[in-house]
Design an enzyme around this catalytic site. Structure first.
Site, PDB file in Angstrom:
ATOM      1  N   GLU A 220      -5.258  -4.655  10.656  1.00 11.03           N
ATOM      2  CA  GLU A 220      -4.119  -3.868  11.085  1.00 11.03           C
ATOM      3  C   GLU A 220      -4.524  -2.842  12.079  1.00 11.03           C
ATOM      4  O   GLU A 220      -5.244  -1.856  12.226  1.00 11.03           O
ATOM      5  CB  GLU A 220      -4.132  -2.817   9.806  1.00 11.03           C
ATOM      6  CG  GLU A 220      -3.812  -3.535   8.408  1.00 11.03           C
ATOM      7  CD  GLU A 220      -3.421  -2.370   7.539  1.00 11.03           C
ATOM      8  OE1 GLU A 220      -2.452  -2.663   7.096  1.00 11.03           O
ATOM      9  OE2 GLU A 220      -4.124  -1.455   6.972  1.00 11.03           O
TER      10      GLU A 220
ATOM     11  N   GLY B 137       3.084  -1.193   4.315  1.00 16.85           N
ATOM     12  CA  GLY B 137       2.766   0.024   3.853  1.00 16.85           C
ATOM     13  C   GLY B 137       4.374   0.715   3.641  1.00 16.85           C
ATOM     14  O   GLY B 137       4.699   0.436   2.502  1.00 16.85           O
ATOM     15  N   GLY B 138       5.041   1.206   4.541  1.00 17.07           N
ATOM     16  CA  GLY B 138       6.475   1.814   4.179  1.00 17.07           C
ATOM     17  C   GLY B 138       7.393   0.688   3.427  1.00 17.07           C
ATOM     18  O   GLY B 138       8.104   1.267   2.818  1.00 17.07           O
TER      19      GLY B 138
ATOM     20  N   GLU C 219      -6.788   4.874   7.826  1.00 13.21           N
ATOM     21  CA  GLU C 219      -6.520   6.085   7.668  1.00 13.21           C
ATOM     22  C   GLU C 219      -7.666   6.808   6.917  1.00 13.21           C
ATOM     23  O   GLU C 219      -7.991   8.121   6.981  1.00 13.21           O
ATOM     24  CB  GLU C 219      -5.255   6.468   6.715  1.00 13.21           C
ATOM     25  CG  GLU C 219      -3.767   6.100   7.573  1.00 13.21           C
ATOM     26  CD  GLU C 219      -2.665   5.536   6.987  1.00 13.21           C
ATOM     27  OE1 GLU C 219      -2.641   5.471   5.863  1.00 13.21           O
ATOM     28  OE2 GLU C 219      -1.623   5.051   7.609  1.00 13.21           O
TER      29      GLU C 219
ATOM     30  N   GLY D 202       2.769   2.065  10.565  1.00 11.59           N
ATOM     31  CA  GLY D 202       3.799   3.318  10.513  1.00 11.59           C
ATOM     32  C   GLY D 202       4.621   3.772  11.650  1.00 11.59           C
ATOM     33  O   GLY D 202       5.259   4.637  11.864  1.00 11.59           O
TER      34      GLY D 202
ATOM     35  N   SER E  28       3.554  -2.203  10.142  1.00 12.95           N
ATOM     36  CA  SER E  28       4.898  -2.361  10.469  1.00 12.95           C
ATOM     37  C   SER E  28       5.456  -3.546  10.060  1.00 12.95           C
ATOM     38  O   SER E  28       6.631  -4.226  10.869  1.00 12.95           O
ATOM     39  CB  SER E  28       5.306  -2.185  12.040  1.00 12.95           C
ATOM     40  OG  SER E  28       4.969  -0.694  11.978  1.00 12.95           O
TER      41      SER E  28
ATOM     42  N   HIS F 242      -9.540   1.306   5.047  1.00 12.87           N
ATOM     43  CA  HIS F 242      -8.129   1.752   5.674  1.00 12.87           C
ATOM     44  C   HIS F 242      -8.416   2.348   6.858  1.00 12.87           C
ATOM     45  O   HIS F 242      -9.095   3.258   6.775  1.00 12.87           O
ATOM     46  CB  HIS F 242      -6.957   2.291   4.778  1.00 12.87           C
ATOM     47  CG  HIS F 242      -5.656   1.961   5.330  1.00 12.87           C
ATOM     48  ND1 HIS F 242      -5.223   2.866   6.272  1.00 12.87           N
ATOM     49  CD2 HIS F 242      -4.610   1.084   5.229  1.00 12.87           C
ATOM     50  CE1 HIS F 242      -4.064   2.647   6.636  1.00 12.87           C
ATOM     51  NE2 HIS F 242      -3.566   1.539   6.026  1.00 12.87           N
TER      52      HIS F 242
ATOM     53  N   ASN G  19       0.871  -1.153  -0.052  1.00 13.60           N
ATOM     54  CA  ASN G  19       0.073   0.016  -0.147  1.00 13.60           C
ATOM     55  C   ASN G  19       0.943   1.227  -0.102  1.00 13.60           C
ATOM     56  O   ASN G  19       1.444   1.614   1.247  1.00 13.60           O
ATOM     57  CB  ASN G  19      -0.813  -0.201   1.300  1.00 13.60           C
ATOM     58  CG  ASN G  19      -1.738   1.182   1.270  1.00 13.60           C
ATOM     59  OD1 ASN G  19      -1.698   2.188   0.581  1.00 13.60           O
ATOM     60  ND2 ASN G  19      -2.352   1.422   2.751  1.00 13.60           N
ATOM     61  N   TRP G  20       1.016   1.827  -1.225  1.00 14.43           N
ATOM     62  CA  TRP G  20       1.950   3.323  -1.122  1.00 14.43           C
ATOM     63  C   TRP G  20       1.286   4.310  -0.674  1.00 14.43           C
ATOM     64  O   TRP G  20       1.994   5.273  -0.574  1.00 14.43           O
ATOM     65  CB  TRP G  20       2.359   3.292  -2.773  1.00 14.43           C
ATOM     66  CG  TRP G  20       3.490   2.355  -3.165  1.00 14.43           C
ATOM     67  CD1 TRP G  20       3.956   1.204  -2.372  1.00 14.43           C
ATOM     68  CD2 TRP G  20       4.112   2.401  -4.561  1.00 14.43           C
ATOM     69  NE1 TRP G  20       4.790   0.504  -3.509  1.00 14.43           N
ATOM     70  CE2 TRP G  20       4.926   1.481  -4.628  1.00 14.43           C
ATOM     71  CE3 TRP G  20       3.975   3.281  -5.569  1.00 14.43           C
ATOM     72  CZ2 TRP G  20       5.727   1.203  -5.705  1.00 14.43           C
ATOM     73  CZ3 TRP G  20       4.785   2.828  -6.725  1.00 14.43           C
ATOM     74  CH2 TRP G  20       5.801   2.087  -6.676  1.00 14.43           C
ATOM     75  N   LYS G  21       0.095   4.085  -0.527  1.00 19.03           N
ATOM     76  CA  LYS G  21      -0.614   5.370   0.418  1.00 19.03           C
ATOM     77  C   LYS G  21      -0.340   6.739  -0.652  1.00 19.03           C
ATOM     78  O   LYS G  21      -0.359   6.542  -1.740  1.00 19.03           O
ATOM     79  CB  LYS G  21       0.027   5.653   1.786  1.00 19.03           C
ATOM     80  CG  LYS G  21      -0.160   4.413   2.713  1.00 19.03           C
ATOM     81  CD  LYS G  21       0.166   4.420   3.972  1.00 19.03           C
ATOM     82  CE  LYS G  21      -0.162   3.130   4.761  1.00 19.03           C
ATOM     83  NZ  LYS G  21       0.033   3.301   6.363  1.00 19.03           N
TER      84      LYS G  21
HETATM   85  P1  PGA Z   1       2.865   0.182   7.554  1.00 20.33           P
HETATM   86  O1  PGA Z   1       1.540   0.422   7.102  1.00 20.33           O
HETATM   87  O2  PGA Z   1       3.491  -1.294   7.216  1.00 20.33           O
HETATM   88  O3  PGA Z   1       3.888   1.319   7.069  1.00 20.33           O
HETATM   89  O4  PGA Z   1       3.124   0.193   9.038  1.00 20.33           O
HETATM   90  C1  PGA Z   1       0.697  -0.576   6.797  1.00 20.33           C
HETATM   91  C2  PGA Z   1      -0.799  -0.068   6.304  1.00 20.33           C
HETATM   92  O5  PGA Z   1      -1.270   1.002   6.846  1.00 20.33           O
HETATM   93  O6  PGA Z   1      -1.458  -0.606   5.166  1.00 20.33           O
END
Ligand code: PGA
Length: 255
Positions: A168, A234-235, A95, A174, A213, A93, A10-12
């Protein structure tokens, strides 16, 4: 270990065209692990170009509107995602739940719209730290699963694998703070029970991914855990170097 793990990046809100080179490198590496299903969800602006350039991985959106078209400035429909080459979409998600106030009912409508358009869907759920500390994690996540998954009718005719759930924990996203494997196993088992109650036998086709993470170091331990069908990353999905290490961890012992 799941026989056919699903590893999704997930590149956000990250990535311009220069980052397509990372997608190409991820695509080349993913081709070496046929038992692992790999996908990237870049920002909307990169979906078309990325889908044109990759062949071994799926490409998806990070959200869609529940309506197929209309007066919704700034929104993108599931049909539009499909039209520009996406094959799945992430909905709900944390966010988006937080930044855009999305409710379980809205997320369910988005998921059903995505399936009706022909996309796969990843429905995200997860508790906050406050909720976990108050001993309410399973209750909160259970309610999210019940409220935001597509209905049994919406999945009745679908091929297995079209619907996934991503667990999640909000406090693990993150932050570098990954959930304990024992807690992941317990929550995945609780989610599985809810999915079985909703879908009966068709629940077998639903993978439950862990997210929060995930990185090259902790991926093996999480992916080997009972009930974990893959990872939403994500990251660590932003560069081929870190994401391919996670794909390789998922592919170890399978290929
Ligand atoms: P993260 O994000 O791996 O950077 O913690 C995961 C996500 O929000 O899908």
């Amino acid at each position: 270990m799941h026989a056919n793990p699903y590893i999704v990046g997930n590149w956000k809100m990250n990535g311009t065209r220069a980052m397509l080179a990372e997608a190409r490198a991820i695509d080349r590496a993913a081709a070496r692990y046929p038992a692992v299903q790999v996908a990237l969800a870049p920002p909307f602006t990169l979906i078309h170009a990325m889908a044109d350039e990759v062949s071994a991985i799926g490409v998806g959106g990070q959200d869609c509107h529940a309506q197929p078209k209309g007066a919704h400035t700034g929104d993108i429909s599931a049909a539009m995602l499909l039209d520009c080459g996406a094959d799945f979409v992430i909905v709900g998600h944390s966010e988006r739940r937080k930044d855009h106030g999305e409710s379980d009912a809205e997320i369910k409508a988005k998921a059903e719209a995505a399936l009706a358009a022909g996309l796969g869907v990843i429905v995200c759920v997860g508790e906050t730290l406050e909720q976990r500390d108050a001993g309410k994690a399973e209750k909160v996540v259970g309610a999210q699963v019940d409220g935001s998954l597509p209905s049994a009718e919406a999945i009745a005719e679908l091929a297995p694998g079209k619907v996934s759930v991503a667990y999640e924990p909000v406090w693990a996203i993150g932050t570098g703070r990954v959930a304990e494997v024992a807690d992941v196993i317990a929550m995945h088992a609780a989610i599985r029970l809810r999915i079985e109650a909703a879908y009966g036998e068709r629940a077998d086709g639903v993978r439950i991914l862990y997210g929060g993470s995930v990185n090259a170091e902790n991926a093996s331990g999480l992916l080997e855990a009972e009930g974990v069908g893959g990872a939403l990353v994500g990251g660590a999905s932003l560069t081929a170097e870190s994401f391919v290490a996670i794909i390789a961890a998922a592919g170890a012992e399978r290929d």
